[in-house]
Design an enzyme around this catalytic site. Structure first.
Site, short mmCIF file in Angstrom:
data_model
loop_
_atom_site.label_atom_id
_atom_site.label_comp_id
_atom_site.label_asym_id
_atom_site.label_seq_id
_atom_site.Cartn_x
_atom_site.Cartn_y
_atom_site.Cartn_z
N CYS A 134 -3.36 -3.41 -5.51
CA CYS A 134 -2.36 -3.54 -6.02
C CYS A 134 -0.92 -4.01 -6.89
CB CYS A 134 -1.98 -4.81 -4.59
SG CYS A 134 0.18 -5.24 -4.06
N CYS A 137 2.05 -6.29 -6.87
CA CYS A 137 1.24 -7.63 -6.65
C CYS A 137 0.55 -7.59 -8.80
CB CYS A 137 0.09 -7.76 -6.30
SG CYS A 137 -0.42 -7.40 -4.34
N ASP A 138 0.07 -6.65 -8.94
CA ASP A 138 -0.06 -6.98 -10.19
C ASP A 138 0.54 -6.54 -11.02
OD1 ASP A 138 -1.66 -8.30 -9.18
OD2 ASP A 138 -3.70 -7.40 -8.75
P1 FAD Z 1 -4.28 -10.61 6.22
O1 FAD Z 1 -4.00 -11.51 5.03
O2 FAD Z 1 -5.76 -9.80 6.16
O3 FAD Z 1 -5.25 -11.48 7.63
C1 FAD Z 1 -5.60 -11.37 8.21
C2 FAD Z 1 -7.17 -12.17 9.23
O4 FAD Z 1 -7.40 -11.75 10.55
C3 FAD Z 1 -7.88 -12.10 8.21
O5 FAD Z 1 -7.94 -13.82 7.60
C4 FAD Z 1 -9.41 -12.10 8.80
O6 FAD Z 1 -10.05 -13.26 8.31
C5 FAD Z 1 -8.82 -11.74 10.19
N1 FAD Z 1 -9.09 -11.40 11.47
C6 FAD Z 1 -9.22 -9.81 10.92
N2 FAD Z 1 -10.27 -9.58 12.18
C7 FAD Z 1 -10.16 -10.36 13.25
C8 FAD Z 1 -11.09 -10.69 14.00
N3 FAD Z 1 -11.67 -9.99 14.94
N4 FAD Z 1 -11.42 -12.02 14.81
C9 FAD Z 1 -10.53 -12.86 13.93
N5 FAD Z 1 -10.35 -13.00 13.16
C10 FAD Z 1 -9.55 -11.86 12.25
N6 FAD Z 1 0.75 -9.94 -1.71
C11 FAD Z 1 1.59 -10.42 -2.36
O7 FAD Z 1 2.70 -10.66 -1.79
N7 FAD Z 1 1.52 -11.06 -3.70
C12 FAD Z 1 0.15 -10.60 -4.05
O8 FAD Z 1 0.79 -10.68 -5.75
C13 FAD Z 1 -0.66 -10.18 -3.59
N8 FAD Z 1 -2.10 -9.88 -4.53
C14 FAD Z 1 -3.13 -9.17 -3.90
C15 FAD Z 1 -4.65 -9.86 -4.54
C16 FAD Z 1 -5.28 -9.12 -3.17
C17 FAD Z 1 -7.14 -9.04 -4.42
C18 FAD Z 1 -5.09 -8.54 -2.35
C19 FAD Z 1 -6.43 -8.94 -1.50
C20 FAD Z 1 -4.52 -8.82 -1.34
C21 FAD Z 1 -2.79 -9.29 -1.59
N9 FAD Z 1 -1.77 -9.16 -1.93
C22 FAD Z 1 -0.98 -9.65 -2.10
C23 FAD Z 1 -1.35 -8.28 -0.23
C24 FAD Z 1 -1.88 -9.39 0.99
O9 FAD Z 1 -2.43 -10.69 0.66
C25 FAD Z 1 -0.89 -8.87 2.43
O10 FAD Z 1 -0.79 -9.05 1.84
C26 FAD Z 1 -1.43 -10.12 3.42
O11 FAD Z 1 -2.65 -11.41 2.96
C27 FAD Z 1 -1.90 -9.36 4.83
O12 FAD Z 1 -1.48 -10.21 6.04
P2 FAD Z 1 -1.85 -9.95 6.99
O13 FAD Z 1 -2.05 -11.04 7.50
O14 FAD Z 1 -0.83 -8.75 7.92
O15 FAD Z 1 -2.95 -9.85 7.09
#
Ligand code: FAD
Ligand code: NAP
Length: 315
Positions: A134, A137-138
């Site tokens: 990302c 992010c980084d």
């Molecule tokens: P997610 O955070 O992916 O959450 C989805 C959830 O659904 C997960 O907890 C998963 O366990 C759950 N799930 C999936 N399938 C199922 C199922 N079938 N049943 C039950 N539960 C399920 N963003 C920033 O803004 N700044 C940053 O610095 C940044 N750094 C990052 C660094 C890393 C290493 C990563 C991986 C991501 C980073 N991001 C950053 C991106 C950010 O994490 C994501 O954009 C954000 O978390 C997305 O949120 P979400 O709720 O859409 O999905």
């Protein structure tokens, strides 16, 4: 019958839970197969969440979110959802891998996604310590430094251009001699004097020490040449998988419309093509893949869900 079933407890799901329960919905369950927080809990540093001045770990950032939501009545079930189907009365059924079923007037899917791995040596060991997926992010952590970008698609080339504005130099490594990215983007990359293009080459290994990545070993695929590039970071953009499995029916068809990459097609209110079914966060089309955006999506979706539930319960 639940008012709302939220699938996924990342920033989108948690924020939706907060807005839905605080907005008056009574029976709201958030199905999260692990601990709530989402993929950001894997990150060792986040410094772009508005209002949070100090650099925190993802885990620290998310720690208070579940507590805040649960104050207003959100229930977390630590269960994995296998499928969402629609009942004949247009309500929904949530099927869990443990064999349980829950009926709900509305469902919000926010199961996120994950970047694909490239498969080189050291990728897992140095993930978050020099290996990143990302740039938004980084990238800032590499201001004034040199980095490697891996991949030949639109994401890799666009992110290489983004990083070229921050870093002193970007080595763009691609395994073939032709880019998959659009010609206009390829032209912009070729015009940048900060990007060195390395074609027909693969990343064999990242090397490092306790402080993180120190070098990337790049080899030509014909075996003619190998070079070790001294950089503190490598960004890999080799594709992205969205977690859309819960939408697939026994027939193999998705419950709502998806685009060619499997991302859920939504409108600006996070409505999918099926009334009462909402999607938010990283699994939707055009997602910026940022915590603040996923949280915003969750709030938007919950506001729509509240109106939808009022409408269906009046009938
Ligand atoms: P997610 O955070 O992916 O959450 C989805 C959830 O659904 C997960 O907890 C998963 O366990 C759950 N799930 C999936 N399938 C199922 C199922 N079938 N049943 C039950 N539960 C399920 N963003 C920033 O803004 N700044 C940053 O610095 C940044 N750094 C990052 C660094 C890393 C290493 C990563 C991986 C991501 C980073 N991001 C950053 C991106 C950010 O994490 C994501 O954009 C954000 O978390 C997305 O949120 P979400 O709720 O859409 O999905
Ligand atoms: P992508 O198009 O699938 O490209 C992935 C790239 O990574 C390809 O160049 C691929 O090489 C390379 N790759 C795959 N696995 C690898 C490995 N193990 N090691 C090294 N390299 C590897 O993915 P994307 O760039 O994320 O784009 C996804 C879709 O979104 C695309 O359709 C793209 O057009 C679209 N998109 C559009 C925009 C835009 O329009 N502005 C922006 C971003 C993304 P090969 O080329 O050899 O297969």
């Amino acid at each position: 019958m639940l008012d709302l079933a939220i699938i996924g407890g990342g920033p989108a799901g948690l924020t939706a839970g907060l807005y839905a329960t605080r907005g008056g919905l009574k029976d709201v369950i958030m199905f999260e197969k692990g601990m709530p927080g989402g993929q950001i809990t894997l990150s060792s540093e986040i410094e772009n969440y508005p209002g949070v001045e100090e650099v925190k770990t993802g885990m620290e950032l998310m720690e208070s979110w579940p507590r805040q939501c649960m104050r207003f009545g959100l229930v977390h079930k630590m269960e994995e959802v296998s499928r969402i189907s629609q009942n004949s009365d247009k309500s929904f059924k949530v099927h869990t891998t443990g064999g349980k079923e829950y009926d709900a007037h509305s469902v919000l899917v926010c199961t996120g996604g994950r970047p694909k791995k490239a498969g080189f040596k050291g990728e897992d060991e140095f993930f978050g310590r020099g290996v990143s997926t990302c740039a938004t992010c980084d990238g800032f952590f590499y201001k004034g430094k040199e980095v490697v970008v891996l991949g030949g698609g639109d994401t890799a080339l666009e992110e290489a251009l983004y990083l070229a504005n921050i870093c002193t130099k970007v080595y763009l490594v691609h395994r073939r001699d032709k880019f998959r990215a659009s010609p206009a983007t390829v032209e912009r990359v070729k015009r940048s004097d900060k990007i060195e293009i390395i074609l027909d080459s693969v990343v064999e290994e990242v090397k490092g020490d306790a402080g993180g990545v120190t070098a990337v070993v790049v080899a030509r695929r014909d075996g003619e040449e190998k070079r070790e590039i001294s950089v503190p970071g490598i960004f890999t953009f080799v594709g992205y998988d969205v977690n859309n499995q819960v939408l697939f029916q026994e027939s193999g068809e998705p419950l709502c419309a998806l685009n060619e990459f499997g991302e859920v097609i939504v409108d600006l209110n996070m409505n999918t093509s099926v009334e009462g079914l909402f999607a938010a966060g990283d699994l939707r089309i055009n997602a910026p893949k940022q915590v603040v955006c996923a949280a915003g999506d969750g709030a938007t979706a919950a506001i729509g869900v509240i109106s939808y539930c009022e409408k269906v319960k009046d009938h």
